[in-house]
Every structure is written in C-alpha cells, then in structure tokens.
Design a protein around this motif. Structure first.
Motif, PDB file in Angstrom:
ATOM      1  N   HIS A  19      12.438 -43.764  54.452  1.00 28.84           N
ATOM      2  CA  HIS A  19      13.026 -44.036  52.890  1.00 28.84           C
ATOM      3  C   HIS A  19      12.031 -43.159  52.044  1.00 28.84           C
ATOM      4  N   GLU A  20      12.731 -42.542  51.083  1.00 33.05           N
ATOM      5  CA  GLU A  20      11.845 -41.533  50.368  1.00 33.05           C
ATOM      6  C   GLU A  20      12.221 -41.930  48.598  1.00 33.05           C
ATOM      7  N   MET A  21      11.216 -42.011  47.963  1.00 31.72           N
ATOM      8  CA  MET A  21      11.470 -42.269  46.445  1.00 31.72           C
ATOM      9  C   MET A  21      10.593 -41.109  45.669  1.00 31.72           C
ATOM     10  N   VAL A  22      11.263 -40.804  44.816  1.00 30.96           N
ATOM     11  CA  VAL A  22      10.863 -39.569  44.183  1.00 30.96           C
ATOM     12  C   VAL A  22      10.697 -40.234  42.747  1.00 30.96           C
ATOM     13  N   PHE A  23       9.273 -39.976  42.140  1.00 32.14           N
ATOM     14  CA  PHE A  23       8.847 -40.648  40.878  1.00 32.14           C
ATOM     15  C   PHE A  23       8.687 -39.484  40.053  1.00 32.14           C
ATOM     16  N   MET A  24       9.151 -39.399  38.532  1.00 30.49           N
ATOM     17  CA  MET A  24       8.499 -38.402  37.702  1.00 30.49           C
ATOM     18  C   MET A  24       7.833 -38.891  36.528  1.00 30.49           C
ATOM     19  N   LEU A  25       7.022 -38.063  36.069  1.00 29.03           N
ATOM     20  CA  LEU A  25       6.178 -38.438  34.952  1.00 29.03           C
ATOM     21  C   LEU A  25       6.490 -37.005  33.870  1.00 29.03           C
ATOM     22  N   ARG A  26       7.384 -37.382  32.922  1.00 27.29           N
ATOM     23  CA  ARG A  26       7.802 -36.233  32.035  1.00 27.29           C
ATOM     24  C   ARG A  26       6.454 -35.875  30.984  1.00 27.29           C
ATOM     25  N   GLY A  27       6.540 -34.470  30.740  1.00 21.43           N
ATOM     26  CA  GLY A  27       5.603 -34.112  29.756  1.00 21.43           C
ATOM     27  C   GLY A  27       5.727 -34.461  28.393  1.00 21.43           C
ATOM     28  N   ALA A  28       4.531 -34.340  27.601  1.00 16.24           N
ATOM     29  CA  ALA A  28       4.529 -34.608  26.127  1.00 16.24           C
ATOM     30  C   ALA A  28       5.515 -34.150  25.373  1.00 16.24           C
TER      31      ALA A  28
ATOM     32  N   ALA B 100       8.979 -30.989  25.653  1.00 11.58           N
ATOM     33  CA  ALA B 100      10.403 -30.668  26.385  1.00 11.58           C
ATOM     34  C   ALA B 100       9.770 -29.233  27.317  1.00 11.58           C
ATOM     35  N   GLN B 101       8.828 -28.707  26.688  1.00 11.64           N
ATOM     36  CA  GLN B 101       8.617 -27.343  27.321  1.00 11.64           C
ATOM     37  C   GLN B 101       7.759 -27.673  28.522  1.00 11.64           C
ATOM     38  N   GLN B 102       7.074 -28.537  28.601  1.00 10.70           N
ATOM     39  CA  GLN B 102       6.198 -29.030  29.817  1.00 10.70           C
ATOM     40  C   GLN B 102       7.032 -29.569  31.056  1.00 10.70           C
ATOM     41  N   ASN B 103       6.638 -28.763  32.124  1.00 13.08           N
ATOM     42  CA  ASN B 103       7.340 -29.551  33.319  1.00 13.08           C
ATOM     43  C   ASN B 103       6.918 -30.765  33.878  1.00 13.08           C
ATOM     44  N   PRO B 104       8.098 -31.585  34.255  1.00 17.71           N
ATOM     45  CA  PRO B 104       7.574 -32.951  34.721  1.00 17.71           C
ATOM     46  C   PRO B 104       6.692 -32.761  35.833  1.00 17.71           C
ATOM     47  N   VAL B 105       5.820 -34.051  36.049  1.00 20.51           N
ATOM     48  CA  VAL B 105       5.313 -33.790  37.393  1.00 20.51           C
ATOM     49  C   VAL B 105       6.243 -34.910  38.578  1.00 20.51           C
ATOM     50  N   LEU B 106       6.110 -34.477  39.640  1.00 16.24           N
ATOM     51  CA  LEU B 106       6.974 -35.336  40.672  1.00 16.24           C
ATOM     52  C   LEU B 106       5.909 -35.939  41.796  1.00 16.24           C
ATOM     53  N   PHE B 107       5.960 -36.959  42.039  1.00 18.51           N
ATOM     54  CA  PHE B 107       5.331 -37.480  43.455  1.00 18.51           C
ATOM     55  C   PHE B 107       6.365 -38.028  44.418  1.00 18.51           C
ATOM     56  N   ARG B 108       6.245 -37.813  45.474  1.00 19.39           N
ATOM     57  CA  ARG B 108       7.421 -38.304  46.485  1.00 19.39           C
ATOM     58  C   ARG B 108       6.588 -39.425  47.430  1.00 19.39           C
ATOM     59  N   VAL B 109       7.031 -40.488  47.517  1.00 18.86           N
ATOM     60  CA  VAL B 109       6.585 -41.682  48.250  1.00 18.86           C
ATOM     61  C   VAL B 109       7.568 -41.893  49.438  1.00 18.86           C
TER      62      VAL B 109
ATOM     63  N   MET C  10      -1.362 -23.962  31.089  1.00 16.25           N
ATOM     64  CA  MET C  10      -1.824 -24.940  32.148  1.00 16.25           C
ATOM     65  C   MET C  10      -2.230 -24.768  33.236  1.00 16.25           C
ATOM     66  N   GLU C  11      -3.178 -25.119  34.316  1.00 17.05           N
ATOM     67  CA  GLU C  11      -3.854 -24.431  35.243  1.00 17.05           C
ATOM     68  C   GLU C  11      -2.919 -24.698  36.409  1.00 17.05           C
ATOM     69  N   ASN C  12      -2.983 -23.884  37.586  1.00 14.20           N
ATOM     70  CA  ASN C  12      -2.121 -24.030  38.732  1.00 14.20           C
ATOM     71  C   ASN C  12      -2.743 -25.031  39.437  1.00 14.20           C
ATOM     72  N   THR C  13      -2.136 -25.534  40.564  1.00 12.99           N
ATOM     73  CA  THR C  13      -2.560 -26.563  41.384  1.00 12.99           C
ATOM     74  C   THR C  13      -3.843 -26.372  42.263  1.00 12.99           C
ATOM     75  N   PHE C  14      -3.684 -25.027  42.705  1.00 13.91           N
ATOM     76  CA  PHE C  14      -5.107 -24.582  43.394  1.00 13.91           C
ATOM     77  C   PHE C  14      -6.281 -24.450  42.551  1.00 13.91           C
ATOM     78  N   SER C  15      -6.253 -24.117  41.535  1.00 14.78           N
ATOM     79  CA  SER C  15      -7.240 -24.031  40.546  1.00 14.78           C
ATOM     80  C   SER C  15      -7.873 -25.352  40.292  1.00 14.78           C
ATOM     81  N   VAL C  16      -6.834 -26.442  39.897  1.00 13.42           N
ATOM     82  CA  VAL C  16      -7.393 -27.819  39.851  1.00 13.42           C
ATOM     83  C   VAL C  16      -7.778 -28.302  41.012  1.00 13.42           C
ATOM     84  N   GLY C  17      -7.264 -28.309  42.186  1.00 13.21           N
ATOM     85  CA  GLY C  17      -7.751 -28.635  43.298  1.00 13.21           C
ATOM     86  C   GLY C  17      -9.310 -28.242  43.864  1.00 13.21           C
TER      87      GLY C  17
END
Length: 215
Positions: free
Chosen positions: A54-63, A65-74, A1-8
């Motif tokens: 007020h902060e809400m943390v949303f999660m998108l789990r990977g396909a 179990a080995q994939q780290n979930p993606v988190l966004f903070r609103v 998986m590419e790191n955040t900087f490479s994707v950006g």
C-alpha cells in the motif's frame, strides 16, 4: 533552490541515484514475461518473490505557485506478517535531458521508518495527495531489480483487501531499476543490455514523467 545532491552533501547524507527503465505488458502475456525473467535473473530455481504493498503519496506545496511541491512516498506491506516495515521515499526530479544516457536518472533517498510516519508528515504540513495498492513480483539480477506489478485503486472504504479493489488497467507495469551512489554511469549500459534480452516481448524505455499526469 539547491538541488537534492547539494543539500545531501551539505548535511553529510550520501547522495544516491535511481537509474530507471519502464514499460508495460498486457495481463495475457504476463506469465510469459515471468518465465523469461526467471531464466535471466538470479535464483532461477526459485519461484518469483511476490509482494503486495500500500503506497501513499504526500505533498507539501511551496509558498508560491512557482515553487515545485515536495513529495514523499510512504509504502508498507499489507501481507499479514509480524515484521512488516514502513518505508519513506523521496524521489528527485527526473533527468532525461541527456539523450546519450540509456536510462532515466533521479535522486533517491529511501529509509525504513516507524509506523507513525503518516502522523509525522501530517504534523509537518504534508497532505495526502493520492494512494493505491500494488501487487506483483520482483526479481534480482546482480544489483538490478525488476518488478512486474499491477496497480489497484483503493476501495472506497479505504481497506486494502485486494478483492474489493479495482485494477487501473488491463496491463502490468514493468520496472528495471538500480539505486547506487552518484557517478556510476556504467549502470545505465548494463541495464540497457539486460533490457535488450527482453525484446520483443517488452520494450523498456526511459519515460519522461513530467509529461505524465498522475491525477
């Protein structure tokens, strides 16, 4: 998986890093710290600027179990004002392996967004993981930002009235941070020097958040 900087970089998004030091102080000593920060930071003649979010943390789990979930903070301000804006934030994996570096470093993307961002994330498959309210003060010293804040559990009703919420501890969270383009390692030294001026009142450190449970 590419790191955040490479994707950006691939999509012409300027990569940014957040340099971070954290600590905590007992509620009974908070006022002393605020007084110290007011003397050290910019605009010392003004009272510290309050915030209540007020902060809400949303999660998108990977396909898998080995994939780290993606988190966004609103996050949104719950103060009654007409120009209240919503922000969505992505924070990458913390980099703490370099022991010579004085601060924690992680990728950071933070943008203003419309108030239908929660609906958008739900439609993208994200699920609300947890939420909380945070109330405190922030200061600036050049490009450094200091926040002194208290975290509250959301009321069972889901309302954001501070009087109906339960504080999660008897202390305040203190964070010293700078968001800047990648490659500006001098920032960590500047932050360390500033943190030294707050001792022995508070010890700001780089915290390995992988060892902390947020559940």
């Amino acid at each position: 998986m590419e790191n955040t900087f490479s994707v950006g970089l691939k999509h012409n998004i300027a990569p940014h890093q957040e340099f971070l030091l954290q600590g905590s102080i007992l509620d009974s000593h908070k006022e002393v710290l605020l007084h110290r920060l007011r003397g050290l930071c910019d605009n010392a003649e003004k009272a510290p600027e309050p915030f209540y979010d007020h902060e809400m943390v949303f999660m998108l789990r990977g396909a898998t179990a080995q994939q780290n979930p993606v988190l966004f903070r609103v996050r949104r301000s719950v103060e009654p004002r007409d120009d209240t804006s919503w922000h969505i934030r992505y924070l990458g994996t913390s980099e703490v392996g370099d022991k010579s570096r004085h601060t924690l470093v992680r990728a950071c993307f933070d943008v203003a967004c419309s108030n239908n961002v929660v609906q958008f994330l739900n439609e993208m498959g994200f699920k609300l993981d947890h939420e909380y309210c945070v109330k405190g003060y922030f200061f600036h010293k050049g490009r450094m930002k200091v926040t002194v804040s208290k975290i509250f559990r959301m009321a069972p009703s889901g309302g954001s009235d501070i009087n109906t919420q339960e504080a999660m501890s008897h202390s305040h969270l203190v964070e010293l941070s700078v968001v800047a383009p990648a490659g500006q390692e001098q920032i960590a030294d500047d932050m360390k020097n500033f943190a030294e001026q707050l001792k022995p009142l508070i010890q700001l450190e780089k915290v390995d958040q992988k060892r902390l449970s947020v559940q």
